[in-house]
Design an enzyme around this catalytic site. Structure first.
Site, short mmCIF file in Angstrom:
data_model
loop_
_atom_site.label_atom_id
_atom_site.label_comp_id
_atom_site.label_asym_id
_atom_site.label_seq_id
_atom_site.Cartn_x
_atom_site.Cartn_y
_atom_site.Cartn_z
N THR A 499 0.84 -1.19 0.00
CA THR A 499 0.00 0.00 0.00
C THR A 499 0.88 1.24 0.00
OG1 THR A 499 -1.71 1.23 1.20
CG2 THR A 499 -0.21 -0.11 2.54
N HIS A 556 2.37 -11.92 13.70
CA HIS A 556 3.33 -12.49 14.64
C HIS A 556 3.01 -13.95 14.97
CE1 HIS A 556 6.68 -12.41 17.17
NE2 HIS A 556 6.46 -11.30 17.87
#
Length: 586
Positions: A499, A556
């Site tokens: 992005t 994560h």
């Protein structure tokens, strides 16, 4: 032999679609591969072509009905087959899609109805009949059980064509138009503006003036809301006149100044009755900006007038009006000039409230879902793009002349990213339950800002492309995305996303992962800054360099911080090296 028109697969994870508009009516001829209807999903709006040449014999899913992938939407065949089809049963409020029209024979009076007007009634429209057809509130999406009538686009007594937008309905998920199920005159409004109706309920009645004259006089003891407003067929009022109340005789109808003050929605098409279709949003935007739709040439599919067309016309009118302003400002005393020019609210939305659009609702749902699904962290590095700037300056003009598109920094960053994804396959992976799926290709999603909201078209097999190939793909997908011309397959299948929030001046951000990806790379604004530069001998100097922050938001659950850091370092090293000249003959 008849051929079924089925809803094809519209992309990965798409299981259903909403019929936006039928481009043909029952009985009309259609050629093979000619667009037959438009279908909307939570990812894309697309046209469904006819599988064969012939006549549209039957419509099984009406506009705003939701159909699963593989469902039969309609039938195309020879005109001779139309008469052999069994007559549809009378529709009820819970009738399935495709049986919305109710052919209810009007009773024939044995003597003149006492309520018949002395003056002649409005002439029957072309294609109309003496039958009255109920306008039902269709299913407007999964779990939607009711809708609020926002606005009637026709008044009682006005003519309406089959499939012409008749009223607007708002739900908690979507704002949509309800088309007329038949041609004729709007005889009765059963649910007024701002009233709530359940799915399947009767909103109004359309038929010929004869049906109104033949209808029995309503029970005087019945509630006002149940009295047929069209028991006398009123002569259509002139444009701009206050509408007759649906619950009382036309002669006693009170004036409706609020309704009369609104722009009269008698032109739902841009260029006459046969012109391109115009959505309510575009019509409202045109009215708010004082833009005449008849003066606009649409740039959408089939000449359709898009939101951007209206904005461009409004901006052009604004610039023309402001042209003499600088001269007037120069003549004014300096003391009268404000110290800072305020930023105008060009959207006209300040101090207003509006329903979220369907795309905005989908984006909101997916962003919250992503944050609730993944354990998201963001790491950032600072990259010196001076070498890329120097290379780009040498080759960008020739590249544009040869390829017809610009050579952006994003193309170089995308190339460096795909190379790093090959070296770090767990960042180009997805979590599927308790399994990790390592993708065998680098399908790069590129976030694109459009007037409708954020979309993410996908460059398939981006790892096989060079910088120039990626640049052309980005330009093509972004252009067609803003014009709503992308297919469903082009908006799905990303394995990693980039992005470019820096295009609006943002230095760095913490982007949200595009599920089911495990990472998203954000690129900040390119700025010149003084930095410490070391030469080959270890001597430090301060120099003006082209600098950019690049951020990686990662899941994560799958990616450790050290792995994310090494991935970013690899992208940084590749870009600062700037060794892409071989692709451009340098």
């Amino acid at each position: 032999m008849s051929t079924e028109v089925t809803l094809p697969a519209l992309g990965e994870s798409v299981t259903e679609g909403t019929v936006s508009r039928w481009l043909k009516e029952v009985g009309e001829h259609v050629d093979a591969d000619e667009p037959l209807l438009e279908v909307s999903t939570d990812k894309v709006d697309t046209e469904i072509p006819s599988p064969a040449s012939g006549t549209l014999l039957e419509i099984k899913f009406n506009e705003d009905d939701v159909a699963p992938v593989g469902a039969v939407l309609g039938i195309v065949g020879e005109p001779s087959e139309q008469g052999s089809a069994p007559a549809p049963e009378q529709a009820t409020p819970t009738a399935p899609a495709g049986t919305v029209e109710q052919a209810e024979e009007a009773p024939t009076p044995t003597e003149p109805a006492p309520a018949a007007p002395a003056e002649p009634s409005a002439p029957a429209p072309a294609g109309g009949s003496s039958d009255a057809t109920e306008v039902l509130l269709p299913a407007l999406g999964e779990s939607v059980t009711e809708g609020t009538v926002s606005r009637w686009l026709k008044e009682v007594g006005e003519e309406v064509d089959a499939d012409e937008p008749l009223l607007e309905v708002s739900t908690d998920k979507v704002d949509t138009e309800i088309p007329s199920p038949a041609a004729g005159v709007l005889l009765e409004i059963k649910v007024k503006e701002d009233e709530v109706a359940e799915v399947g309920s009767v909103l109004g009645v359309v038929g010929s003036p004869d049906a109104a004259a033949a209808a029995p006089e309503p029970d005087k003891g019945a509630p006002a809301s149940a009295a047929p407003a069209a028991s006398v067929a009123p002569t259509p009022e002139p444009v701009g006149a206050a509408p007759a109340a649906s619950a009382a005789p036309a002669a006693q109808a009170p004036a409706a100044p609020a309704r009369a003050a609104e722009p009269t929605p008698v032109a739902p098409r841009a260029t006459g009755e046969d012109g391109p279709y115009v959505t309510p949003l575009v019509r409202k935007m045109a009215a708010d900006n004082g833009v005449d739709l008849n003066s606009i040439t649409g740039t959408g599919v089939g000449g359709r007038i898009r939101k951007q067309d209206v904005l461009d016309a409004a901006e052009a009118a604004k610039k023309a009006a402001e042209a003499p302003a600088p001269a007037a400002a120069a003549a004014a005393p300096a003391a009268a000039q404000p110290s800072a020019k305020p930023v105008p609210d060009e959207s006209g939305k300040r101090g207003t409230t509006e329903k979220m659009s369907r795309m905005r609702t989908v984006i909101a749902s997916r962003m919250v879902e992503s944050l609730q699904t993944a354990a998201q962290l963001t790491a950032t590095v600072e990259v010196d793009l001076t070498a890329i700037s120097q290379l780009r300056k040498k080759v960008k003009d020739e590249f544009r002349r040869r390829e017809g598109t610009g050579l952006t920094y994003l193309a170089f960053i995308s190339k460096a990213t795909t190379e790093a994804l090959k070296a770090f396959p767990n960042i180009n992976a997805s979590i599927d339950g308790k399994n990790v799926v390592y993708h065998d290709a680098e399908n790069l999603g590129i976030a694109v800002d459009t007037p409708r909201g954020l979309i993410v078209p996908v460059i398939k097999n981006a790892g096989d492309l060079n910088v120039g190939g990626i640049a052309k793909q980005i330009a093509d997908l972004a252009s067609r995305g803003r014009d709503n011309q992308l297919g469903p397959d082009e908006l799905s299948g990303a394995t990693f996303t980039i992005t470019n929030y820096g295009s609006a001046g943002t230095l760095f951000d913490t982007p949200v992962i595009n599920q089911p990806n495990s990472g998203i790379l954000g690129t900040g604004a390119l700025v010149k800054r003084p930095v410490v530069v070391s030469d080959q001998f270890g001597n430090d100097t301060i120099a003006i360099r082209d600098m950019m922050y690049i951020s990686l938001t990662y899941d994560h659950r799958l990616i450790d911080g050290a792995v994310a850091a090494r991935f970013l370092s690899a992208v940084k090293a590749r870009l600062e090296e700037g060794a892409f000249g071989g692709e451009f003959g340098l």
